[in-house]
Design a protein around this motif. Structure first.
Motif, PDB file in Angstrom:
ATOM      1  N   TYR A   1       3.768  12.432   4.008  1.00  0.00           N
ATOM      2  CA  TYR A   1       2.862  12.017   3.356  1.00  0.00           C
ATOM      3  C   TYR A   1       1.573  12.716   3.589  1.00  0.00           C
ATOM      4  CZ  TYR A   1       0.075  10.038  -0.342  1.00  0.00           C
ATOM      5  OH  TYR A   1      -0.880  10.040  -1.462  1.00  0.00           O
ATOM      6  N   TYR A   2       1.271  12.288   4.644  1.00  0.00           N
ATOM      7  CA  TYR A   2      -0.364  12.604   5.619  1.00  0.00           C
ATOM      8  C   TYR A   2      -0.059  13.781   5.961  1.00  0.00           C
ATOM      9  CZ  TYR A   2      -2.282   7.766   4.325  1.00  0.00           C
ATOM     10  OH  TYR A   2      -2.832   7.591   3.461  1.00  0.00           O
TER      11      TYR A   2
ATOM     12  N   ASP B   1       0.191  -1.307   0.152  1.00  0.00           N
ATOM     13  CA  ASP B   1      -0.142  -0.036  -0.264  1.00  0.00           C
ATOM     14  C   ASP B   1       0.685   0.914   0.129  1.00  0.00           C
ATOM     15  OD1 ASP B   1      -2.476  -1.857   0.240  1.00  0.00           O
ATOM     16  OD2 ASP B   1      -2.621  -0.944   2.122  1.00  0.00           O
ATOM     17  N   VAL B   2       2.758   1.317   0.570  1.00  0.00           N
ATOM     18  CA  VAL B   2       3.282   2.462   0.824  1.00  0.00           C
ATOM     19  C   VAL B   2       3.184   2.725  -0.534  1.00  0.00           C
ATOM     20  CG1 VAL B   2       4.633   2.811   1.597  1.00  0.00           C
ATOM     21  CG2 VAL B   2       3.547   2.332   3.748  1.00  0.00           C
ATOM     22  N   PHE B   3       4.002   1.540  -1.143  1.00  0.00           N
ATOM     23  CA  PHE B   3       4.209   1.529  -2.402  1.00  0.00           C
ATOM     24  C   PHE B   3       3.641   2.334  -3.307  1.00  0.00           C
ATOM     25  CE2 PHE B   3       7.508  -1.757  -1.633  1.00  0.00           C
ATOM     26  CZ  PHE B   3       9.286  -0.930  -1.672  1.00  0.00           C
TER      27      PHE B   3
ATOM     28  N   GLY C   1       4.255   8.149  -8.505  1.00  0.00           N
ATOM     29  CA  GLY C   1       3.696   9.021  -8.664  1.00  0.00           C
ATOM     30  C   GLY C   1       3.520  10.418  -8.010  1.00  0.00           C
ATOM     31  N   THR C   2       4.500   9.992  -6.825  1.00  0.00           N
ATOM     32  CA  THR C   2       4.629  11.219  -6.029  1.00  0.00           C
ATOM     33  C   THR C   2       5.564  11.794  -5.868  1.00  0.00           C
ATOM     34  OG1 THR C   2       4.547  10.058  -4.601  1.00  0.00           O
ATOM     35  CG2 THR C   2       2.796  10.783  -5.130  1.00  0.00           C
ATOM     36  N   ASN C   3       6.225  12.846  -5.440  1.00  0.00           N
ATOM     37  CA  ASN C   3       7.422  13.134  -5.321  1.00  0.00           C
ATOM     38  C   ASN C   3       8.345  12.017  -4.146  1.00  0.00           C
ATOM     39  OD1 ASN C   3       5.655  14.042  -3.347  1.00  0.00           O
ATOM     40  ND2 ASN C   3       6.633  16.539  -2.799  1.00  0.00           N
TER      41      ASN C   3
ATOM     42  N   GLU D   1       8.533   9.321  -4.390  1.00  0.00           N
ATOM     43  CA  GLU D   1       9.240   7.575  -4.577  1.00  0.00           C
ATOM     44  C   GLU D   1      10.383   7.540  -4.125  1.00  0.00           C
ATOM     45  OE1 GLU D   1       8.663   8.102  -9.096  1.00  0.00           O
ATOM     46  OE2 GLU D   1       6.701   7.297  -8.739  1.00  0.00           O
ATOM     47  N   GLU D   2      11.200   8.902  -4.376  1.00  0.00           N
ATOM     48  CA  GLU D   2      12.677   8.849  -4.138  1.00  0.00           C
ATOM     49  C   GLU D   2      12.365   8.621  -2.704  1.00  0.00           C
ATOM     50  OE1 GLU D   2      15.829   8.435  -6.465  1.00  0.00           O
ATOM     51  OE2 GLU D   2      14.271   8.547  -7.223  1.00  0.00           O
ATOM     52  N   THR D   3      11.940   9.492  -1.569  1.00  0.00           N
ATOM     53  CA  THR D   3      12.334   9.293  -0.379  1.00  0.00           C
ATOM     54  C   THR D   3      12.505   7.787  -0.109  1.00  0.00           C
ATOM     55  OG1 THR D   3      11.179  11.517  -0.200  1.00  0.00           O
ATOM     56  CG2 THR D   3      11.331  10.272   1.655  1.00  0.00           C
ATOM     57  N   ILE D   4      11.514   7.056  -0.506  1.00  0.00           N
ATOM     58  CA  ILE D   4      10.764   5.805   0.548  1.00  0.00           C
ATOM     59  C   ILE D   4      11.520   4.974  -0.140  1.00  0.00           C
ATOM     60  CG2 ILE D   4       8.358   4.912  -2.282  1.00  0.00           C
ATOM     61  CD1 ILE D   4       8.265   4.598   1.633  1.00  0.00           C
ATOM     62  N   LYS D   5      12.275   4.960  -1.709  1.00  0.00           N
ATOM     63  CA  LYS D   5      13.264   4.241  -1.993  1.00  0.00           C
ATOM     64  C   LYS D   5      14.306   4.509  -0.933  1.00  0.00           C
ATOM     65  CE  LYS D   5      14.387   4.043  -6.588  1.00  0.00           C
ATOM     66  NZ  LYS D   5      14.337   4.958  -8.247  1.00  0.00           N
ATOM     67  N   ARG D   6      15.222   5.566  -0.795  1.00  0.00           N
ATOM     68  CA  ARG D   6      15.765   5.400  -0.214  1.00  0.00           C
ATOM     69  C   ARG D   6      15.580   4.541   1.446  1.00  0.00           C
ATOM     70  NH1 ARG D   6      15.950  10.744  -2.552  1.00  0.00           N
ATOM     71  NH2 ARG D   6      14.945  11.790  -0.322  1.00  0.00           N
ATOM     72  N   CYS D   7      14.328   5.342   2.103  1.00  0.00           N
ATOM     73  CA  CYS D   7      13.976   4.716   3.180  1.00  0.00           C
ATOM     74  C   CYS D   7      14.012   3.428   3.252  1.00  0.00           C
ATOM     75  CB  CYS D   7      11.997   4.721   3.617  1.00  0.00           C
ATOM     76  SG  CYS D   7      11.799   4.140   4.315  1.00  0.00           S
ATOM     77  N   VAL D   8      13.582   2.422   2.025  1.00  0.00           N
ATOM     78  CA  VAL D   8      13.782   1.470   2.067  1.00  0.00           C
ATOM     79  C   VAL D   8      15.203   0.262   2.067  1.00  0.00           C
ATOM     80  CG1 VAL D   8      13.155  -1.155   1.110  1.00  0.00           C
ATOM     81  CG2 VAL D   8      11.478   0.880   1.774  1.00  0.00           C
TER      82      VAL D   8
END
Length: 91
Positions: free
Chosen positions: A88-89, A49-51, A56-58, A60-67
């Motif tokens: 995000y929220y 769900d997080v992915f 398609g949002t800004n 994408e890079e933040t969650i990639k770095r986090c993972v």
């Protein structure tokens, strides 16, 4: 060659155990306020769900770095994902 978000997502699921193990498990839970209605809602998200939300949002890079931080340092994925999703929220 760099991977787009969808390609990275598929690669991370197959290559990194921390991602594949958490993909269908809850990694985020918080009460968020809807800015339009002012109502509070409990949000519970799996890593999938997080992915989906970040694609398609800004974010994408933040969650990639986090993972990737969790992949290489062994830190808790839930804690790192919470930081991103709170942004995000807008919590």
């Amino acid at each position: 060659m760099s991977l787009n978000f969808r390609q990275w997502r598929e690669m991370s699921i197959t290559e990194y155990p921390v991602v594949s193990e958490k993909y269908n498990k809850k990694v985020y839970e918080n009460i968020v306020k809807d800015p339009q209605s002012g109502e509070y809602t409990l949000v519970q998200l799996t890593l999938k769900d997080v992915f989906d939300k970040c694609e398609g949002t800004n974010f994408e890079e933040t969650i990639k770095r986090c993972v990737m931080k969790c992949v290489y340092t062994g830190c808790r994925l839930e804690r790192e994902v919470s930081r991103v999703m709170d942004q995000y929220y807008e919590i």
